[in-house]
Motif scaffolding. Structure first.
Motif, PDB file in Angstrom:
ATOM      1  N   ARG A   1       0.830  -1.212   0.000  1.00 20.25           N
ATOM      2  CA  ARG A   1       0.000   0.000   0.000  1.00 20.25           C
ATOM      3  C   ARG A   1       0.864   1.262   0.000  1.00 20.25           C
ATOM      4  O   ARG A   1       0.651   2.175  -0.785  1.00 20.25           O
ATOM      5  CB  ARG A   1      -0.946  -0.026   1.197  1.00 20.25           C
ATOM      6  CG  ARG A   1      -2.020  -1.104   1.057  1.00 20.25           C
ATOM      7  CD  ARG A   1      -3.160  -0.954   2.013  1.00 20.25           C
ATOM      8  NE  ARG A   1      -4.278  -1.805   1.561  1.00 20.25           N
ATOM      9  CZ  ARG A   1      -5.502  -1.731   2.060  1.00 20.25           C
ATOM     10  NH1 ARG A   1      -5.763  -0.860   3.043  1.00 20.25           N
ATOM     11  NH2 ARG A   1      -6.472  -2.511   1.604  1.00 20.25           N
ATOM     12  N   GLN A   2       1.877   1.253   0.881  1.00 17.15           N
ATOM     13  CA  GLN A   2       2.753   2.432   0.993  1.00 17.15           C
ATOM     14  C   GLN A   2       3.389   2.762  -0.359  1.00 17.15           C
ATOM     15  O   GLN A   2       3.536   3.913  -0.725  1.00 17.15           O
ATOM     16  CB  GLN A   2       3.859   2.112   2.006  1.00 17.15           C
ATOM     17  CG  GLN A   2       4.088   3.141   3.092  1.00 17.15           C
ATOM     18  CD  GLN A   2       5.072   2.558   4.119  1.00 17.15           C
ATOM     19  OE1 GLN A   2       4.925   1.391   4.540  1.00 17.15           O
ATOM     20  NE2 GLN A   2       6.056   3.344   4.499  1.00 17.15           N
ATOM     21  N   SER A   3       3.733   1.724  -1.120  1.00 14.68           N
ATOM     22  CA  SER A   3       4.392   1.946  -2.414  1.00 14.68           C
ATOM     23  C   SER A   3       3.381   2.146  -3.534  1.00 14.68           C
ATOM     24  O   SER A   3       3.758   2.201  -4.715  1.00 14.68           O
ATOM     25  CB  SER A   3       5.292   0.751  -2.747  1.00 14.68           C
ATOM     26  OG  SER A   3       6.035   0.360  -1.619  1.00 14.68           O
ATOM     27  N   GLU A   4       2.078   2.181  -3.169  1.00 17.75           N
ATOM     28  CA  GLU A   4       1.001   2.432  -4.157  1.00 17.75           C
ATOM     29  C   GLU A   4       1.164   1.552  -5.397  1.00 17.75           C
ATOM     30  O   GLU A   4       1.086   2.020  -6.544  1.00 17.75           O
ATOM     31  CB  GLU A   4       0.974   3.910  -4.535  1.00 17.75           C
ATOM     32  CG  GLU A   4       0.666   4.816  -3.346  1.00 17.75           C
ATOM     33  CD  GLU A   4       0.516   6.270  -3.789  1.00 17.75           C
ATOM     34  OE1 GLU A   4      -0.500   6.891  -3.431  1.00 17.75           O
ATOM     35  OE2 GLU A   4       1.403   6.715  -4.557  1.00 17.75           O
ATOM     36  N   ILE A   5       1.401   0.289  -5.166  1.00 16.04           N
ATOM     37  CA  ILE A   5       1.680  -0.635  -6.277  1.00 16.04           C
ATOM     38  C   ILE A   5       0.481  -0.758  -7.216  1.00 16.04           C
ATOM     39  O   ILE A   5       0.623  -0.715  -8.439  1.00 16.04           O
ATOM     40  CB  ILE A   5       2.132  -1.997  -5.731  1.00 16.04           C
ATOM     41  CG1 ILE A   5       3.507  -1.828  -5.068  1.00 16.04           C
ATOM     42  CG2 ILE A   5       2.188  -3.047  -6.835  1.00 16.04           C
ATOM     43  CD1 ILE A   5       4.050  -3.064  -4.430  1.00 16.04           C
TER      44      ILE A   5
END
Ligand code: LRH
Ligand code: MN
Length: 425
Positions: free
Chosen positions: A404-408
């Protein structure tokens, strides 16, 4: 779309002190922690190629965007899961949904992501464009020899694809059966199916296995020709030593005792593998451990209890450990990350069961003590051990967090588009 080791290490930094705190507690309170961490590092689960896009039902399918548009992109997505949790080191293909145009290139691409090819799956439950004979009334069970021959040839072709990819197992799930009383001669259907499986069995290379997957109902709703563990065991026993049963957790009648089925199939040395998922009603294909986590624990308890006997080694070379799920409302990759986590946490809990004390309690008919021993293990939080095993293997302390943090998903949609649709269910 991938994530570098540096990115993972940097993002792990953010979670490190909290993790070390939890790990310290686990190491002091869980005796065999190091041994369990080692078993977890060695445990690999195969990801189904048909569950990397949004699933659907007859009532609708809601694409989520950024789905893999090719086999290459499916391998990329499983590679991403494996980079994050270091426990998704294999992909299980479904033919013809994922026919490799160039098996050598596909094999090389997979190995770049550290992936192997687990069991290949045949498909005689759909009619493909241009197919000469229909499977409407079944495939290997069909009253028409020509239809049965077509299904046998398809399975042999699937074995050929598997050989080219370095797989060593074929999974046969047959939707064959009947919807109404009187429609089918059960014995003839069984005999035809056995004959067909024998021709497929004869085409298996020496070191290969065939998994006979059973299912209680759907898409047939009166009888299924491989309808339960007993029928699958019958086929596998009549076929020979390379044939095993495959337990899909969603393929049982309500309230079936799956852990007892697992114990008996292991006792017979005929348990070949699993399709992990969860369900409340039918073959709901929900996230593993999301509905009945205690049942999953009891299944792993039997798997570990039974692995002392005449069964394949427990780790990743023995049984077929595969997920088989369908995502109607969750992001497919997030769902699969949760599924692998649930399996690893449960496996670790089952490793905590004091088998000597449990055996004593059983021999003394001390029912209360037996339950206490199981539930003490089930109520132990093993997440820190699972996270530690992941980090030692180069993975993420919090795979879902990093996803999520890396907005994959956003990056996948940017690359592949909102409307990208994956082949599969
Ligand atoms: C049947 C099944 C089988 C697969 C299919 C995708 O319900 O579990 O394992 O072939 O799903
Ligand atoms: Mn299945």
């Amino acid at each position: 779309m991938s994530i570098s080791q540096q990115e993972i290490d940097a993002l792990n930094e953010q979670h490190l002190s909290a993790h070390q705190h939890k790990l310290a507690y686990a190491l002091t309170h869980i005796e065999q922690s190091e041994a369990i961490i080692a078993r977890l590092e060695d445990f690999q689960i195969a990801i189904p190629s048909w569950a990397l896009g949004m699933g659907g039902t007859r009532f609708g399918r809601f694409p989520g965007g950024g789905e893999p548009r090719s086999l290459e992109e499916k391998i990329e997505d499983v590679g991403l899961l494996h980079v994050l949790n270091r426990s998704s080191g294999a992909i299980s293909l479904h033919i013809p949904w994922d026919i490799p145009q160039d098996a050598g290139a596909i094999r090389r691409l997979a190995s770049e992501y550290g992936l192997k090819f687990d069991a290949v799956n045949s498909n005689t439950f759909q009619d493909q464009p241009g197919q000469s004979l229909s499977y409407k009334f079944g495939s290997l069970q069909h009253v028409d020899r020509a239809v049965r021959k077509q299904a046998i040839e398809h399975n042999i072709e699937v074995i050929r694809h598997g050989i080219a990819l370095g797989s060593d197992a074929l999974t046969v799930w047959l939707s064959d059966g009947s919807c109404f009383p009187g429609q089918l001669n059960f014995r003839r259907a069984f005999e035809h199916t056995l004959e067909g499986l024998q021709e497929i069995y004869a085409a298996l290379p020496d070191h290969w296995k065939v998994f006979v997957e059973y299912k209680a109902f759907e898409p047939n709703f009166y009888s299924m020709t491989v309808g339960d563990w007993g029928q699958s065991y019958l086929y596998a026993s009549k076929l020979g030593e390379k044939a095993y049963t495959l337990v899909d957790l969603g393929h049982h009648l309500p309230n079936a005792n799956i852990e007892q089925i697992v114990a008996l199939l292991m006792m017979e040395g005929k348990l070949g593998g699993f399709h992990f998922n969860d369900s409340k009603y039918g073959d709901d294909d929900l996230t593993v451990g999301s509905i009945r986590p205690y049942q999953l624990f009891l299944i792993f308890n039997e798997l570990i209890g039974g692995s002392q006997d005449n069964n394949p080694p427990f780790g990743h070379k023995g049984f077929g450990w595969m997920i088989d799920a369908s995502h109607n409302v969750k992001d497919p990759l997030e769902d699969l990350l949760q599924a692998v986590e649930a399996i690893m946490v449960t496996y670790a809990q089952a490793l905590l069961v004091d088998r000597v004390k449990l055996n004593e309690a059983q021999l003394n008919n001390d029912v209360v003590q037996a339950q206490e021993i199981l539930q003490t293990a089930f109520r132990t939080d093993t997440r820190a051990l699972v996270a530690e095993a992941r980090m030692r293997a180069g993975g993420a302390l919090n795979p879902l967090g990093i996803f999520r943090q890396s907005e994959i998903r956003k990056k996948l949609i940017a690359k592949r588009g909102e409307k990208a649709i994956a082949t599969g269910l």
